[in-house]
Design an enzyme around this catalytic site. Sequence first.
Site, PDB file in Angstrom:
ATOM      1  N   ARG A 154       0.849  -1.197   0.000  1.00 38.55           N
ATOM      2  CA  ARG A 154       0.000   0.000   0.000  1.00 38.55           C
ATOM      3  C   ARG A 154       0.875   1.233   0.000  1.00 38.55           C
ATOM      4  NH1 ARG A 154      -4.669  -1.887   4.215  1.00 38.55           N
ATOM      5  NH2 ARG A 154      -5.355  -3.594   2.888  1.00 38.55           N
ATOM      6  N   LYS A 171     -11.757 -11.959   5.153  1.00 33.87           N
ATOM      7  CA  LYS A 171     -12.859 -11.478   5.965  1.00 33.87           C
ATOM      8  C   LYS A 171     -13.923 -10.925   5.027  1.00 33.87           C
ATOM      9  CE  LYS A 171     -10.428  -7.187   7.149  1.00 33.87           C
ATOM     10  NZ  LYS A 171      -9.033  -7.330   6.722  1.00 33.87           N
ATOM     11  N   SER A 192      -7.964  -0.972   0.824  1.00 37.26           N
ATOM     12  CA  SER A 192      -8.936  -1.245   1.875  1.00 37.26           C
ATOM     13  C   SER A 192      -9.717  -0.009   2.320  1.00 37.26           C
ATOM     14  CB  SER A 192      -8.208  -1.881   3.043  1.00 37.26           C
ATOM     15  OG  SER A 192      -9.113  -2.310   3.995  1.00 37.26           O
ATOM     16  N   HIS A 193      -9.596   0.328   3.588  1.00 33.95           N
ATOM     17  CA  HIS A 193     -10.369   1.419   4.193  1.00 33.95           C
ATOM     18  C   HIS A 193      -9.660   2.759   4.051  1.00 33.95           C
ATOM     19  CE1 HIS A 193      -7.436  -0.346   6.762  1.00 33.95           C
ATOM     20  NE2 HIS A 193      -7.361   0.789   7.434  1.00 33.95           N
ATOM     21  N   SER A 234     -10.133  -5.360  14.185  1.00 29.47           N
ATOM     22  CA  SER A 234     -10.132  -4.315  13.166  1.00 29.47           C
ATOM     23  C   SER A 234     -11.324  -4.444  12.223  1.00 29.47           C
ATOM     24  CB  SER A 234      -8.830  -4.373  12.372  1.00 29.47           C
ATOM     25  OG  SER A 234      -8.666  -5.655  11.802  1.00 29.47           O
ATOM     26  N   GLU A 262     -11.384 -10.384  13.804  1.00 31.39           N
ATOM     27  CA  GLU A 262     -10.338  -9.467  14.241  1.00 31.39           C
ATOM     28  C   GLU A 262     -10.975  -8.208  14.793  1.00 31.39           C
ATOM     29  OE1 GLU A 262      -6.481  -9.734  11.831  1.00 31.39           O
ATOM     30  OE2 GLU A 262      -8.042  -9.270  10.401  1.00 31.39           O
ATOM     31  N   ASP A 283     -14.329  -5.982   2.856  1.00 28.39           N
ATOM     32  CA  ASP A 283     -14.055  -7.083   3.788  1.00 28.39           C
ATOM     33  C   ASP A 283     -14.301  -6.724   5.250  1.00 28.39           C
ATOM     34  OD1 ASP A 283     -11.845  -5.463   3.990  1.00 28.39           O
ATOM     35  OD2 ASP A 283     -10.372  -6.997   3.450  1.00 28.39           O
ATOM     36  N   ARG A 284     -14.402  -5.432   5.547  1.00 27.63           N
ATOM     37  CA  ARG A 284     -14.652  -5.048   6.940  1.00 27.63           C
ATOM     38  C   ARG A 284     -16.137  -4.783   7.171  1.00 27.63           C
ATOM     39  NH1 ARG A 284      -9.874  -1.431   9.394  1.00 27.63           N
ATOM     40  NH2 ARG A 284      -8.137  -2.621   8.541  1.00 27.63           N
ATOM     41  N   THR A 334      -2.002 -10.475  13.966  1.00 29.80           N
ATOM     42  CA  THR A 334      -2.852  -9.630  13.133  1.00 29.80           C
ATOM     43  C   THR A 334      -2.573  -9.909  11.652  1.00 29.80           C
ATOM     44  OG1 THR A 334      -2.957  -7.903  14.786  1.00 29.80           O
ATOM     45  CG2 THR A 334      -3.316  -7.225  12.503  1.00 29.80           C
ATOM     46  N   ASP A 336     -16.301  -1.407   4.161  1.00 32.65           N
ATOM     47  CA  ASP A 336     -15.186  -0.526   3.818  1.00 32.65           C
ATOM     48  C   ASP A 336     -14.893  -0.505   2.319  1.00 32.65           C
ATOM     49  OD1 ASP A 336     -14.179  -3.098   3.611  1.00 32.65           O
ATOM     50  OD2 ASP A 336     -12.156  -2.473   4.157  1.00 32.65           O
ATOM     51  N   ASP A 347     -12.940  -2.106   0.205  1.00 28.06           N
ATOM     52  CA  ASP A 347     -12.919  -3.342  -0.585  1.00 28.06           C
ATOM     53  C   ASP A 347     -13.890  -4.397  -0.077  1.00 28.06           C
ATOM     54  OD1 ASP A 347     -11.340  -3.679   1.679  1.00 28.06           O
ATOM     55  OD2 ASP A 347     -10.089  -5.201   0.727  1.00 28.06           O
ATOM     56  N   ARG A 371      -0.760   1.321  17.759  1.00 26.23           N
ATOM     57  CA  ARG A 371      -2.074   0.909  18.248  1.00 26.23           C
ATOM     58  C   ARG A 371      -1.940   0.418  19.691  1.00 26.23           C
ATOM     59  NH1 ARG A 371      -4.730   1.386  13.587  1.00 26.23           N
ATOM     60  NH2 ARG A 371      -4.220   0.170  11.735  1.00 26.23           N
ATOM     61  N   LYS A 422      -2.458  -6.566  -3.874  1.00 27.44           N
ATOM     62  CA  LYS A 422      -2.335  -7.709  -2.976  1.00 27.44           C
ATOM     63  C   LYS A 422      -2.421  -8.985  -3.811  1.00 27.44           C
ATOM     64  CE  LYS A 422      -6.029  -8.622  -0.490  1.00 27.44           C
ATOM     65  NZ  LYS A 422      -7.016  -8.877   0.572  1.00 27.44           N
TER      66      LYS A 422
HETATM   67  C1  G16 Z   1      -5.687  -5.665   7.056  1.00 26.61           C
HETATM   68  C2  G16 Z   1      -5.630  -7.133   7.299  1.00 26.61           C
HETATM   69  C3  G16 Z   1      -6.289  -7.460   8.601  1.00 26.61           C
HETATM   70  C4  G16 Z   1      -5.705  -6.635   9.729  1.00 26.61           C
HETATM   71  C5  G16 Z   1      -5.806  -5.182   9.375  1.00 26.61           C
HETATM   72  C6  G16 Z   1      -5.218  -4.228  10.398  1.00 26.61           C
HETATM   73  O1  G16 Z   1      -7.019  -5.284   6.891  1.00 26.61           O
HETATM   74  O2  G16 Z   1      -6.272  -7.826   6.262  1.00 26.61           O
HETATM   75  O3  G16 Z   1      -6.174  -8.811   8.828  1.00 26.61           O
HETATM   76  O4  G16 Z   1      -6.377  -6.861  10.923  1.00 26.61           O
HETATM   77  O5  G16 Z   1      -5.147  -4.979   8.151  1.00 26.61           O
HETATM   78  O6  G16 Z   1      -3.872  -4.217  10.319  1.00 26.61           O
HETATM   79  P1  G16 Z   1      -2.964  -3.170  11.059  1.00 26.61           P
HETATM   80  O7  G16 Z   1      -3.393  -3.157  12.505  1.00 26.61           O
HETATM   81  O8  G16 Z   1      -1.607  -3.755  10.856  1.00 26.61           O
HETATM   82  O9  G16 Z   1      -3.164  -1.823  10.427  1.00 26.61           O
HETATM   83  P2  G16 Z   1      -7.518  -4.515   5.620  1.00 26.61           P
HETATM   84  O10 G16 Z   1      -8.994  -4.378   5.782  1.00 26.61           O
HETATM   85  O11 G16 Z   1      -6.771  -3.188   5.687  1.00 26.61           O
HETATM   86  O12 G16 Z   1      -7.112  -5.360   4.460  1.00 26.61           O
END
Ligand code: G16
Length: 542
Positions: A21, A375, A112-113, A364, A362, A280-281, A343, A276, A278, A495, A125
């Site tokens: 990213r 997810k 993602s978000h 998150s 998770e 998945d959240r 994570t 979000d 993409d 975090r 990815k």
């Molecule tokens: C990604 C991963 C998740 C993870 C999240 C938070 O989510 O796919 O499994 O929990 O990052 O990661 P971090 O705490 O390292 O920022 P996503 O939705 O961004 O693909």
Amino acid sequence: MIRTIATKPYDDQKPGTSGLRKKVPVFQQEHYAENFIQSIFNSLEGFQGRALVIGGDGRFYNREVIDKAIRMAAANGFGKVIVGKGGILSTPAASNIIRKYKAFGGIVLSASHNPGGPHEDFGIKYNIGNGGPAPEKITDAIFTNSKTIAEFRIADAAAPDIDTIGEGEVAGMKVSVIDPVADYAELMERLFDFDAIGAMFKGGFRMAFDAMHAVTGPYAKEILENRLGAPKGTARNFVPLEDFGGHHPDPNLVHAKHLYDEMMRPDAPDFGAASDGDGDRNLIIGKGIFVTPSDSLAVLAANAHLAPGYKAGLKGIARSMPTSGAADRVAEKLGIGMYETPTGWKFFGNLLDAGMATICGEESAGTGSDHVREKDGLWAVLLWLNILAVRKESAKAIVEKHWAQYGRNYYSRHDYEEVETERANGLVEELRAKLSTLAGTEARGMKIAAADDFAYHDPVDGSVSKNQGIRILFEGGSRVVLRLSGTGTSGATLRLYVERYEPDPARHGLDTQAALADLIAAADDIAGIKRHTGRDKPTVIT
Ligand code: G16
């Protein structure tokens, strides 16, 4: 014609928690995306003649990279590319397509978000044949390859038409443009009782689903409104936009505050949810109650048998280490395995493939199951709807009864975003150095039972992942966890995860931050968060 083009390596193509990213201008540097895609292909073996799935969340630069990826797949010897119409595929839908059509793997374009647009974020990815994110073995190989890459291969062909469903061809490779929603909607119909949910909507149940101008819009519109009969307008902000309308497509209490505020009003709909960038959240808000992702995992696990796809029960539950222990109590009651992973969704893949876990979650805002290997935001929403339809109770009543039965895990995450990388690393190094001295000492009158840097031993393949987050465990089951995010694109994000277990129902109605105040203060005493970051409060509290 296939061309081999000379290139120079970039040194910053290390995939993070969920792929590579970066800001869009970084990806727009000469050959930047091509280098990374070629590094992916160079890390794989045996894909000649096989299918590759390609899709993304529709954000700015999606189409350009899809065009390059298709022409590079052709030049590298893939037999076929399956691409979502318009370049759209949500992350869980891409996972499903990879599995359903037995593709070799997939390239998912998303950050993602994170926000989108010419100066915002983009991401690439790679997912493997089980439909899940590439394991560390592959992401490490991609990074290694990216550091020495000298050339990439690309078909010198016109950009394929990805806006018309049907079969085409690029340099001898088939290109199949598919409806991004149909296969996914059909999978959801198999897992959930659409008749029961449909009857609930018919009976006047009101819901607000905010797609945040991101990829779940077309999925939500089709599934909630067209197939389940929810009133028009149930899916909001359902047109995916390249810049998500200028917002962060992050379904949390900051970026979806409008939904939270609405759900707290007396005239709120019965149920609120969001997803979000993409898809998945998920964010779950019942009328009058925000359900933390950790609690949502626990409630879904305890009630999953009410949905047809899970009526045989669960094989096990998995959660990431920083996720609260609420689901652990459900696993204990069900007498099934409970797995604590680092994570990153990729760590669930082996457990799901081995049939050791059925549901994963998770903190998150990610929840999912063995139906795909990512997810899945809408899946979580539909499982909630299925449970609501069967139990005929409100989300609030269901959560409060859950707490009464299992106890409540007060839980919150404090994020310190865009901290200077050196300062964040300094905090972690200093804390690591004193970890072994913490057990037996006290902070704010609470005794520390143990402290460590989480290491995961994968029970399936025996691999070990170290330094996955610092845990400080207090006597009585409370804990604080500190780790650096793997998904940020500028500086470091620290975090702090705070959790306190409260068995007494008389104390289940406290304000979360107040209930956790001592632990938050103790975390600062121990880790020197304010001193190191120079911040007197977190950027985001969820
Ligand atoms: C990604 C991963 C998740 C993870 C999240 C938070 O989510 O796919 O499994 O929990 O990052 O990661 P971090 O705490 O390292 O920022 P996503 O939705 O961004 O693909």
